[in-house]
Design a protein around this motif. Sequence first.
Motif, PDB file in Angstrom:
ATOM      1  N   UNK A 134       0.909  -1.280   0.074  1.00  0.00           N
ATOM      2  CA  UNK A 134      -0.232   0.104  -0.085  1.00  0.00           C
ATOM      3  C   UNK A 134       1.224   1.521   0.007  1.00  0.00           C
ATOM      4  N   UNK A 135       0.746   2.787  -0.297  1.00  0.00           N
ATOM      5  CA  UNK A 135       0.937   3.604  -1.007  1.00  0.00           C
ATOM      6  C   UNK A 135      -0.350   4.520  -0.302  1.00  0.00           C
ATOM      7  N   UNK A 136      -0.278   5.388   1.060  1.00  0.00           N
ATOM      8  CA  UNK A 136      -0.903   5.870   1.052  1.00  0.00           C
ATOM      9  C   UNK A 136      -0.939   7.213   1.102  1.00  0.00           C
ATOM     10  N   UNK A 137      -1.251   8.434   0.375  1.00  0.00           N
ATOM     11  CA  UNK A 137      -0.694   9.962   0.136  1.00  0.00           C
ATOM     12  C   UNK A 137      -1.143  10.384   1.825  1.00  0.00           C
ATOM     13  N   UNK A 138      -2.309   9.920   2.116  1.00  0.00           N
ATOM     14  CA  UNK A 138      -3.284  10.414   3.544  1.00  0.00           C
ATOM     15  C   UNK A 138      -2.813   9.722   4.977  1.00  0.00           C
ATOM     16  N   UNK A 139      -1.569   9.810   6.085  1.00  0.00           N
ATOM     17  CA  UNK A 139      -1.569   9.260   7.290  1.00  0.00           C
ATOM     18  C   UNK A 139      -2.175   8.625   7.540  1.00  0.00           C
ATOM     19  N   UNK A 140      -4.256   9.289   7.500  1.00  0.00           N
ATOM     20  CA  UNK A 140      -4.888   8.741   8.404  1.00  0.00           C
ATOM     21  C   UNK A 140      -5.306   7.692   7.590  1.00  0.00           C
ATOM     22  N   UNK A 141      -4.803   7.186   6.646  1.00  0.00           N
ATOM     23  CA  UNK A 141      -5.569   6.039   5.899  1.00  0.00           C
ATOM     24  C   UNK A 141      -4.157   4.182   6.313  1.00  0.00           C
ATOM     25  N   UNK A 142      -3.095   5.563   6.515  1.00  0.00           N
ATOM     26  CA  UNK A 142      -2.223   4.247   6.526  1.00  0.00           C
ATOM     27  C   UNK A 142      -2.608   4.081   8.427  1.00  0.00           C
ATOM     28  N   UNK A 143      -3.739   4.552   9.253  1.00  0.00           N
ATOM     29  CA  UNK A 143      -3.582   4.297  10.746  1.00  0.00           C
ATOM     30  C   UNK A 143      -4.731   3.006  10.268  1.00  0.00           C
ATOM     31  N   UNK A 144      -6.065   3.370   9.595  1.00  0.00           N
ATOM     32  CA  UNK A 144      -6.572   3.181   9.469  1.00  0.00           C
ATOM     33  C   UNK A 144      -6.765   1.690   8.989  1.00  0.00           C
ATOM     34  N   UNK A 145      -5.666   1.530   8.184  1.00  0.00           N
ATOM     35  CA  UNK A 145      -5.600  -0.115   7.456  1.00  0.00           C
ATOM     36  C   UNK A 145      -3.979  -0.905   7.640  1.00  0.00           C
ATOM     37  N   UNK A 146      -3.741  -0.217   8.863  1.00  0.00           N
ATOM     38  CA  UNK A 146      -2.602  -1.054   9.333  1.00  0.00           C
ATOM     39  C   UNK A 146      -2.723  -2.165  10.093  1.00  0.00           C
TER      40      UNK A 146
END
Length: 425
Positions: A134-146
């Motif tokens: 995965x490569x998420x520009x928005x940090x919140x998506x890295x948290x949600x899909x971590x």
Amino acid sequence: MRWRPRLLLVLLLVQGSCAHLGRDGEAPLAPADVYLVVVDGLDIDRATPERMPHLTAAVGATGSWLTAHAVMPTRTNPNHASLLTGTQPSAHGITGNRYWDGTAERDMLAAPLLETETLLTAIERQRPALVTLTAFAKGKLRDLFGKAPGRQAGPDIAWHPASAEAYAASDEETMQGFRALVARHRPAFAMVALADVDGAGHREGPDSDAYRAAVATVDRLIGAFLSDLRQGGRWRRSVVMVTTDHGFDALLPGSEGHIGPADVVAGGAHLVAEGGAAWVHAGRAGSLEATVAKAERHPGVAAVYARKPLPGAPAPPASWHTGHPRAGDLLLIARPGYTFVEGPGDRTTRFRGNHGGPGQLRIPLVIVGGHPALRRAPLTVDASAADVAPTAAYLLGVAPPRRLDGTPVPAADAGRALLELVGGQ
């Protein structure tokens, strides 16, 4: 002759690594690499095939450019959750960007909040040898899909921007990092989520030069990634799905279109603003009835829905899947040009464009690639954000994500594999 069982095991393992059986008696599918590109805020009426020539050229004879629909409210978090779980908010539990827990508002950012598997988790459980990225520009998506031990697996490889401080990395940086990792690791499933189009829409409005420039840039970046797949010899096994999480609404100038809690709620009820929509949670006795009466008088409110029977307020449309307990008691919908805000200090009061309501439900879904199963679909295909993960799962030879307790997601809350696009050989 003790070698025979071992030989049989080797043959089975090789067969499983090379192909998976089609469903309902279909011939086996060739191995597929699936790439999901999510362009946050890519409005279907402003990001047309004419404005995205690189993506349009890739559609060719076997790809498809479809109109699909997002989930309500049309916000980043619930729609990314539906894209990656293949389920509706009533199942995955992400009912907005924020929620009211009875005492305070909280962000919906943590992976443990998801109540169904993500596609990443389903792949790890069923075919752990497949590499996910995965490569998420928005940090919140890295948290949600971590990773969430005991609940969600997270990706095998996750790109991180150079600066962890920024709310969102640029599309240039994100796509550059994504392309480098894909070339290095050759994942079976990879997802990149870009943010500059959404940012331009909020800052300048969806009819601005900045928004048009952001769309042109993301089209160029997608074109470069597709060229990578061709030049790297991976095009014949690739299916690339390009979509978004919501459309965009241009707002009235200044504070004219702002709807704050004091404008519409009464009796101690609590409003959770979701742009063009808002959840309202009950306060004192009679607060919901008083809020319905007050909200209906506001010129910026288009509709008031009640999730449980309430005089003067109809139930939300069943297609909005509002049945999760984190959803509010009432759902308010703003008229075009208006947006709900938390108050004068809300950062969204500076926005010139926003989303959240049903006017932003229509989204593009573009499927391209060189995989032999790919086919041109009729424009009448009824597709949704919740269909993306089941389609990817079908191509990868895994069952769609399930509930965390191991039971299937009810059919009414689950998407479907778009076999009109990627049927068996």
